[in-house]
Design a protein around this motif. Structure first.
Motif, PDB file in Angstrom:
ATOM      1  N   PRO A  14       6.694 -16.991  46.343  1.00  0.00           N
ATOM      2  CA  PRO A  14       7.756 -16.548  46.478  1.00  0.00           C
ATOM      3  C   PRO A  14       8.347 -15.843  45.789  1.00  0.00           C
ATOM      4  CG  PRO A  14       7.718 -18.425  46.548  1.00  0.00           C
ATOM      5  CD  PRO A  14       6.705 -17.871  46.260  1.00  0.00           C
ATOM      6  N   LEU A  15       7.842 -15.138  44.623  1.00  0.00           N
ATOM      7  CA  LEU A  15       8.784 -14.528  43.434  1.00  0.00           C
ATOM      8  C   LEU A  15       8.940 -13.318  43.830  1.00  0.00           C
ATOM      9  CD1 LEU A  15      10.501 -14.135  40.869  1.00  0.00           C
ATOM     10  CD2 LEU A  15       9.041 -14.315  39.570  1.00  0.00           C
ATOM     11  N   LEU A  16       7.387 -13.273  43.832  1.00  0.00           N
ATOM     12  CA  LEU A  16       7.044 -11.903  44.473  1.00  0.00           C
ATOM     13  C   LEU A  16       6.981 -11.344  45.737  1.00  0.00           C
ATOM     14  CD1 LEU A  16       3.092 -11.853  42.582  1.00  0.00           C
ATOM     15  CD2 LEU A  16       4.548 -10.634  42.051  1.00  0.00           C
ATOM     16  N   VAL A  17       6.999 -11.648  46.959  1.00  0.00           N
ATOM     17  CA  VAL A  17       7.712 -11.650  47.977  1.00  0.00           C
ATOM     18  C   VAL A  17       9.176 -11.640  48.638  1.00  0.00           C
ATOM     19  CG1 VAL A  17       4.966 -11.704  48.412  1.00  0.00           C
ATOM     20  CG2 VAL A  17       7.646 -13.678  49.522  1.00  0.00           C
ATOM     21  N   LYS A  18       9.572 -12.093  47.162  1.00  0.00           N
ATOM     22  CA  LYS A  18      11.627 -11.986  47.362  1.00  0.00           C
ATOM     23  C   LYS A  18      11.819 -10.207  47.950  1.00  0.00           C
ATOM     24  CE  LYS A  18      15.380 -13.081  44.722  1.00  0.00           C
ATOM     25  NZ  LYS A  18      15.977 -13.803  44.318  1.00  0.00           N
ATOM     26  N   GLY A  19      12.441 -10.519  48.702  1.00  0.00           N
ATOM     27  CA  GLY A  19      12.385  -8.931  49.184  1.00  0.00           C
ATOM     28  C   GLY A  19      12.201  -8.019  50.172  1.00  0.00           C
ATOM     29  N   LEU A  20      10.979  -8.842  50.351  1.00  0.00           N
ATOM     30  CA  LEU A  20      10.402  -7.829  51.384  1.00  0.00           C
ATOM     31  C   LEU A  20      10.569  -8.800  52.619  1.00  0.00           C
ATOM     32  CD1 LEU A  20       7.105  -7.696  49.089  1.00  0.00           C
ATOM     33  CD2 LEU A  20       8.935  -6.277  50.053  1.00  0.00           C
ATOM     34  N   GLU A  21      10.172  -8.069  53.876  1.00  0.00           N
ATOM     35  CA  GLU A  21      10.262  -9.067  55.303  1.00  0.00           C
ATOM     36  C   GLU A  21       8.669  -8.827  56.190  1.00  0.00           C
ATOM     37  OE1 GLU A  21      12.618  -8.356  58.747  1.00  0.00           O
ATOM     38  OE2 GLU A  21      13.636  -9.204  57.903  1.00  0.00           O
ATOM     39  N   ARG A  44      10.946 -15.553  55.146  1.00  0.00           N
ATOM     40  CA  ARG A  44      10.196 -13.907  54.996  1.00  0.00           C
ATOM     41  C   ARG A  44       9.710 -13.055  56.347  1.00  0.00           C
ATOM     42  NH1 ARG A  44      12.744 -11.702  51.560  1.00  0.00           N
ATOM     43  NH2 ARG A  44      13.788 -14.023  51.694  1.00  0.00           N
ATOM     44  N   ALA A  45       9.296 -14.356  57.047  1.00  0.00           N
ATOM     45  CA  ALA A  45       8.695 -13.958  58.587  1.00  0.00           C
ATOM     46  C   ALA A  45       9.729 -13.745  59.497  1.00  0.00           C
ATOM     47  CB  ALA A  45       7.859 -15.547  59.034  1.00  0.00           C
ATOM     48  N   SER A  46       9.740 -12.507  60.195  1.00  0.00           N
ATOM     49  CA  SER A  46      10.903 -12.359  61.124  1.00  0.00           C
ATOM     50  C   SER A  46      10.124 -12.505  62.017  1.00  0.00           C
ATOM     51  CB  SER A  46      10.515 -10.240  60.664  1.00  0.00           C
ATOM     52  OG  SER A  46       9.708 -10.238  61.544  1.00  0.00           O
ATOM     53  N   ARG A  47       9.195 -12.851  62.994  1.00  0.00           N
ATOM     54  CA  ARG A  47       9.011 -13.102  63.747  1.00  0.00           C
ATOM     55  C   ARG A  47       8.046 -14.060  64.334  1.00  0.00           C
ATOM     56  NH1 ARG A  47       5.637  -8.142  66.743  1.00  0.00           N
ATOM     57  NH2 ARG A  47       7.337  -6.791  66.704  1.00  0.00           N
ATOM     58  N   SER A  48       7.143 -15.098  62.880  1.00  0.00           N
ATOM     59  CA  SER A  48       6.795 -16.379  63.138  1.00  0.00           C
ATOM     60  C   SER A  48       6.796 -16.564  61.540  1.00  0.00           C
ATOM     61  CB  SER A  48       5.367 -16.531  63.720  1.00  0.00           C
ATOM     62  OG  SER A  48       4.695 -16.333  63.531  1.00  0.00           O
ATOM     63  N   LEU A  49       6.320 -18.255  61.152  1.00  0.00           N
ATOM     64  CA  LEU A  49       6.418 -18.631  60.210  1.00  0.00           C
ATOM     65  C   LEU A  49       5.342 -20.099  60.596  1.00  0.00           C
ATOM     66  CD1 LEU A  49       7.110 -19.709  57.267  1.00  0.00           C
ATOM     67  CD2 LEU A  49       8.168 -20.880  57.892  1.00  0.00           C
ATOM     68  N   ASP A  81       6.447  -9.611  59.686  1.00  0.00           N
ATOM     69  CA  ASP A  81       6.610  -9.795  60.778  1.00  0.00           C
ATOM     70  C   ASP A  81       5.829 -11.840  61.134  1.00  0.00           C
ATOM     71  OD1 ASP A  81       6.869  -7.454  62.001  1.00  0.00           O
ATOM     72  OD2 ASP A  81       5.260  -7.147  62.778  1.00  0.00           O
ATOM     73  N   HIS A  82       4.568 -11.621  60.503  1.00  0.00           N
ATOM     74  CA  HIS A  82       4.070 -13.464  60.762  1.00  0.00           C
ATOM     75  C   HIS A  82       4.030 -13.930  59.159  1.00  0.00           C
ATOM     76  CE1 HIS A  82       3.176 -12.183  65.065  1.00  0.00           C
ATOM     77  NE2 HIS A  82       3.128 -11.548  64.046  1.00  0.00           N
ATOM     78  N   ALA A  83       4.469 -14.919  58.882  1.00  0.00           N
ATOM     79  CA  ALA A  83       3.923 -15.266  57.537  1.00  0.00           C
ATOM     80  C   ALA A  83       3.312 -17.446  57.554  1.00  0.00           C
ATOM     81  CB  ALA A  83       5.251 -15.561  56.459  1.00  0.00           C
ATOM     82  N   ILE A  84       2.678 -16.868  56.393  1.00  0.00           N
ATOM     83  CA  ILE A  84       1.963 -18.256  56.108  1.00  0.00           C
ATOM     84  C   ILE A  84       2.592 -18.954  54.590  1.00  0.00           C
ATOM     85  CG2 ILE A  84       0.046 -19.419  55.986  1.00  0.00           C
ATOM     86  CD1 ILE A  84      -1.224 -17.711  57.643  1.00  0.00           C
ATOM     87  N   LEU A  85       3.237 -20.147  55.033  1.00  0.00           N
ATOM     88  CA  LEU A  85       3.235 -21.104  54.204  1.00  0.00           C
ATOM     89  C   LEU A  85       2.801 -21.733  53.743  1.00  0.00           C
ATOM     90  CD1 LEU A  85       5.544 -21.851  51.504  1.00  0.00           C
ATOM     91  CD2 LEU A  85       6.617 -22.996  52.791  1.00  0.00           C
ATOM     92  N   ILE A  86       1.640 -22.384  52.466  1.00  0.00           N
ATOM     93  CA  ILE A  86       0.244 -23.089  52.294  1.00  0.00           C
ATOM     94  C   ILE A  86       2.220 -24.384  51.420  1.00  0.00           C
ATOM     95  CG2 ILE A  86      -1.320 -24.008  50.594  1.00  0.00           C
ATOM     96  CD1 ILE A  86      -2.070 -21.087  52.500  1.00  0.00           C
ATOM     97  N   TRP A  87       2.139 -25.103  51.217  1.00  0.00           N
ATOM     98  CA  TRP A  87       3.538 -26.454  51.112  1.00  0.00           C
ATOM     99  C   TRP A  87       2.584 -27.128  50.227  1.00  0.00           C
ATOM    100  CZ3 TRP A  87       7.668 -26.116  49.415  1.00  0.00           C
ATOM    101  CH2 TRP A  87       8.375 -27.546  48.922  1.00  0.00           C
ATOM    102  N   GLU A  88       2.972 -26.825  49.140  1.00  0.00           N
ATOM    103  CA  GLU A  88       2.726 -28.725  48.553  1.00  0.00           C
ATOM    104  C   GLU A  88       3.849 -28.672  47.929  1.00  0.00           C
ATOM    105  OE1 GLU A  88       0.142 -31.100  46.487  1.00  0.00           O
ATOM    106  OE2 GLU A  88      -0.285 -29.291  47.099  1.00  0.00           O
TER     107      GLU A  88
END
Length: 161
Positions: A111-118, A142-147, A120-127
């Motif tokens: 999340p720190l590296l992609v902060k400020g970026l957007e 971070r996702a504008s269309r789908s997460l 269309d589709h993002a995948i979060l691998i949650w631990e």
């Protein structure tokens, strides 16, 4: 740049030791450019080599923004000395910050590296308990269309910091 160091390492070693680079069949153009840098170490020769490397598109840039900011600084350098390069790189970095970062079509990062970026589709691998509340917020926005969230748990509980 990923792969370039191991590919041209024998050429660099030969140049350091003062040996001829004629025996190298691959990357002969790199050998010539690196020999030119060793004989005339100035920003313009480094810029010629860097632009040649970037034009080939055979190397994967690990941190493209850093390499591109170095190229911008070398382009601005009008002296024969490397002493002004740190200031020029800092100025290029500041300009890039004001313009905003660009992301590749496919990016992997914290999340720190992609902060400020957007995206269309993002995948979060949650631990569970791995991200702080702020990190979770950044990851989820971070996702504008789908997460898509991949998790073993049905609930997202941030780490308490």
């Amino acid at each position: 740049m990923t792969g370039i160091g191991t590919s041209i390492k024998p050429i660099v070693e030969a140049i350091k030791e003062g040996r001829s680079t004629n025996r190298f069949r691959t990357y002969q153009h790199h050998a010539a450019a690196l020999s030119a840098i060793s004989q005339s170490p100035d920003p313009s020769t480094v810029l010629r080599w860097l632009e040649m490397v970037l034009s080939e598109r055979m190397w994967r840039l690990y941190r493209p923004e850093c390499v591109l900011q170095l190229r911008a600084a070398l382009r601005e350098c009008d002296s024969q000395s490397f002493a002004v390069i740190p200031e020029l790189v800092a100025a290029a970095r500041t300009r890039a910050r004001h313009r905003g970062r660009t992301a590749c079509s496919q990016s992997i990062g914290t999340p720190l590296l992609v902060k400020g970026l957007e995206f269309d589709h993002a995948i979060l691998i949650w631990e569970p308990n791995h991200l702080s509340l702020e990190g979770l917020y950044v990851a989820l926005t971070r996702a504008s269309r789908s997460l898509t969230i991949i998790s073993r748990s049905r609930t997202l509980i941030p780490a308490l910091t």
